[in-house]
Each structure stands twice: as structure tokens, then as C-alpha cells.
Design a protein around this motif. Structure first.
Motif, PDB file in Angstrom:
ATOM      1  N   ASP A  32      35.386  37.234  40.645  1.00 11.07           N
ATOM      2  CA  ASP A  32      34.343  37.764  39.866  1.00 11.07           C
ATOM      3  C   ASP A  32      32.830  38.348  40.181  1.00 11.07           C
ATOM      4  O   ASP A  32      32.220  37.705  40.280  1.00 11.07           O
ATOM      5  N   SER A  33      33.008  39.692  40.150  1.00  8.12           N
ATOM      6  CA  SER A  33      31.877  40.400  40.756  1.00  8.12           C
ATOM      7  C   SER A  33      30.421  39.998  39.632  1.00  8.12           C
ATOM      8  O   SER A  33      29.189  39.748  40.135  1.00  8.12           O
ATOM      9  N   THR A  34      30.581  39.693  38.596  1.00  9.46           N
ATOM     10  CA  THR A  34      29.807  39.290  37.303  1.00  9.46           C
ATOM     11  C   THR A  34      29.181  37.873  38.196  1.00  9.46           C
ATOM     12  O   THR A  34      27.460  37.795  38.029  1.00  9.46           O
ATOM     13  N   PHE A  35      29.978  37.185  37.912  1.00 10.77           N
ATOM     14  CA  PHE A  35      29.611  36.039  38.801  1.00 10.77           C
ATOM     15  C   PHE A  35      28.605  35.805  39.659  1.00 10.77           C
ATOM     16  O   PHE A  35      27.561  35.260  39.825  1.00 10.77           O
ATOM     17  N   VAL A  36      29.359  35.847  40.834  1.00 12.73           N
ATOM     18  CA  VAL A  36      28.763  36.288  42.492  1.00 12.73           C
ATOM     19  C   VAL A  36      27.262  36.802  41.787  1.00 12.73           C
ATOM     20  O   VAL A  36      26.682  36.362  42.673  1.00 12.73           O
ATOM     21  N   THR A  51      35.791  31.047  42.945  1.00 16.42           N
ATOM     22  CA  THR A  51      36.464  30.726  41.639  1.00 16.42           C
ATOM     23  C   THR A  51      38.154  30.916  42.265  1.00 16.42           C
ATOM     24  O   THR A  51      38.897  31.440  43.413  1.00 16.42           O
ATOM     25  N   PRO A  52      38.837  30.299  41.036  1.00 12.53           N
ATOM     26  CA  PRO A  52      40.305  30.023  41.594  1.00 12.53           C
ATOM     27  C   PRO A  52      40.730  31.282  41.775  1.00 12.53           C
ATOM     28  O   PRO A  52      41.959  31.758  42.145  1.00 12.53           O
ATOM     29  N   LEU A  53      40.075  32.794  40.945  1.00  9.57           N
ATOM     30  CA  LEU A  53      40.239  33.881  41.387  1.00  9.57           C
ATOM     31  C   LEU A  53      40.445  34.241  42.708  1.00  9.57           C
ATOM     32  O   LEU A  53      41.411  34.727  43.066  1.00  9.57           O
ATOM     33  N   ALA A  54      39.901  33.713  43.579  1.00 10.52           N
ATOM     34  CA  ALA A  54      40.064  33.939  44.994  1.00 10.52           C
ATOM     35  C   ALA A  54      40.808  33.099  45.519  1.00 10.52           C
ATOM     36  O   ALA A  54      41.402  33.665  46.978  1.00 10.52           O
ATOM     37  N   TYR A  55      41.697  32.200  44.771  1.00  8.63           N
ATOM     38  CA  TYR A  55      42.603  31.542  46.014  1.00  8.63           C
ATOM     39  C   TYR A  55      44.024  32.176  45.277  1.00  8.63           C
ATOM     40  O   TYR A  55      44.850  31.552  45.949  1.00  8.63           O
TER      41      TYR A  55
END
Lengths: 200, 71
Positions: A32-36, A51-55
Motif C-alpha cells: 500500500d504506497s500511501t501507508f509506506v 502488510t498482509p497485502l505483501a504476503y
């Protein structure tokens, strides 16, 4: 020293994209680029957590040019009938009727009714009778067909089908409660579908 | 698929869940197979389990269930 190794290694991969169509739908992002960005503003020295998205495996890219073949995954609880097989077309017995799926089909989720699934590859047609299940068609021309029970049509015994049809038609007439009626109706539906699979 | 907020399928209206419906359909199909395939299919789907309730930290006498498609 190696804390930022993963981010440094990842950067060239993100940058190297081959020339794509402007209307391509890119693959779903892995982070999630905004989070990063927000994290880096607050604590620039600490790597952002994954984040879960990365897995998860990201949704693959959908090219605008239609692929020429449909990739079919046909699975049963106890076996994988077809695994990433490239075919020209499949016809699935959806509850709304026989549905033909060609490469480039719109993304769809369809519930299946008892009926015949036919897989068309060149001049070969393989037919399976499916008891029920679902088909998930993805935007990138991958179709996942899942069924509880699927048999090649030549393994069905016509006499047993006729007997079953008569038995359930009788049960339907003599059924009293809603549940009995529903079960008898299911029996009639499945046996009629088996019958048409044998004759059709 | 069903129209928006429309009639539920007849089995849902009769109180059956999708899994029950799907399993009934699968059993009916299995019963209509030709001989060697029918025996394989039925033996493949047999389940055998033993169930015991625990009371006051101790298991009671287990009930062993060994069933095929009939229940």
C-alpha cells in the motif's frame, strides 16, 4: 547493513517494465504506497512493516489484447482433473443455462447446476457430467471450475438413471413436508440432467 | 444468477443449505455410475470417525460412526 537489502533489491524489478498497452490493467500492487509514504515521513530510519497485502499473490495483470487460449483449472475435492490446461472454449452448465466461455470472457462467478461440462480443444471435445459447483472466470482468461463430483459421460449407467428418475418422481408425488419435496425435486432434477447427458 | 433480492432456489426455501444440496446431488450422481467406478466412488467417500464428549476433564465413552453417503 543489510536491513535495506530487500527494498534495494526490489527497486530494479519495479522499474523494469516492458512496453505495455496504455489500457492494460496493471497487476494489483504488492504494498500500500500511501501507508509506506506515511510511515517514512514519521520514522524514515525504520523499514515499514509488511502488510498482509505483501504476503498475498497480487491479482495478475489483465492485458488488453485478448489471449488466444483459455486456461482452465478443473478441480474436484479428491483430484485435479485439469490443471492450467490451455483450451479454446468450455461450455459450463450454469444455473442460468449452458454458458460458453471463450478467451477474453468478462470476469464472472457462476453457480453450476447438475449438467454437462464440455471442454473444446481444437477438434476434441471432452465431456464431464458435473453434480454441482461453481465456475470463476477471471479477467485474464483463466477459468477455475470447481465441482464436488464429475464423471466422464461414458461412465454413467442408463438403467440406474431411469430407475432413479422413476423412484424420485414417485417420491415427489407422495412427498408431504417441504424438505421431502425439496429432496425429491433435487432427485428428479439430477436424474433428468443425467438422462439428457446420456442422450444429448 | 437469481434476480436481485428475488426468489431463493427451492432447496433454500425448504430450509436446506447449499452444502447439503450439493452433497445430495453428488451422492445421486455417484449412485448412477457403471460398476467399477461406482464401487470406487462409494468407497472413496466413506467416512469413519469416533466422537467422544468430555465431561469434568474426562472423556466419556466414544461413539464410533462409520458411514457412507446414507445419513
Amino acid at each position: 547493513m543489510f536491513r535495506r537489502a530487500t527494498t534495494l533489491l526490489r527497486r530494479p524489478l519495479m522499474g523494469a517494465t516492458s512496453r505495455r498497452f496504455s489500457t492494460d490493467l496493471p497487476a494489483a500492487p504488492v504494498e500500500d504506497s500511501t501507508f509506506v509514504e506515511a510511515w517514512k515521513k514519521v520514522s524514515p530510519n525504520v523499514d515499514p512493516p509488511k502488510t498482509p497485502l505483501a504476503y498475498m499473490k497480487p491479482r495478475p495483470a489483465t492485458p488488453t489484447s485478448l489471449p488466444s487460449k483459455l486456461t482452465v483449472n478443473f478441480v474436484l475435492p479428491y483430484a485435479s482433473e485439469l490443471s492450467a490446461k490451455e483450451v479454446d472454449m468450455v461450455i459450463v452448465p450454469a444455473t442460468t443455462g449452458q454458458m460458453g466461455v471463450l478467451p477474453g470472457h468478462v470476469a464472472t462467478i457462476a453457480e453450476l447446476k447438475p449438467g454437462v461440462l464440455s471442454v473444446h480443444e481444437g477438434n476434441d471435445v471432452t465431456k464431464y457430467f458435473i453434480s454441482s459447483g461453481f465456475v470463476f472466470i477471471h479477467a485474464n482468461s483463466v477459468a477455475d471450475i470447481i465441482a464436488v463430483e464429475a464423471v466422464p459421460v461414458d461412465r454413467i449407467d442408463a438403467n440406474l438413471v431411469q430407475k432413479g428418475l422413476q423412484e424420485f418422481t414417485q417420491k415427489l408425488n407422495s412427498a408431504t413436508t417441504d424438505l421431502e419435496k425439496a429432496e425429491a425435486q433435487i432427485g428428479v432434477d439430477v436424474h433428468s440432467a443425467l438422462n439428457s447427458a446420456l442422450t444429448g | 444468477m437469481a434476480s436481485a433480492g428475488g426468489a431463493a432456489p427451492f432447496w433454500r426455501a425448504a430450509g436446506m443449505t447449499y452444502i447439503t444440496y450439493s452433497n445430495i446431488c453428488a451422492n445421486l450422481v455417484r449412485n448412477c455410475l457403471k460398476e467399477p467406478f461406482k464401487a470406487e466412488a462409494i468407497s472413496r467417500e466413506k467416512v469413519h470417525f469416533s466422537l467422544s464428549k468430555w465431561v469434568d476433564g474426562k472423556p466419556e465413552k466414544p461413539t464410533v460412526r462409520s458411514e457412507g453417503a446414507d445419513h
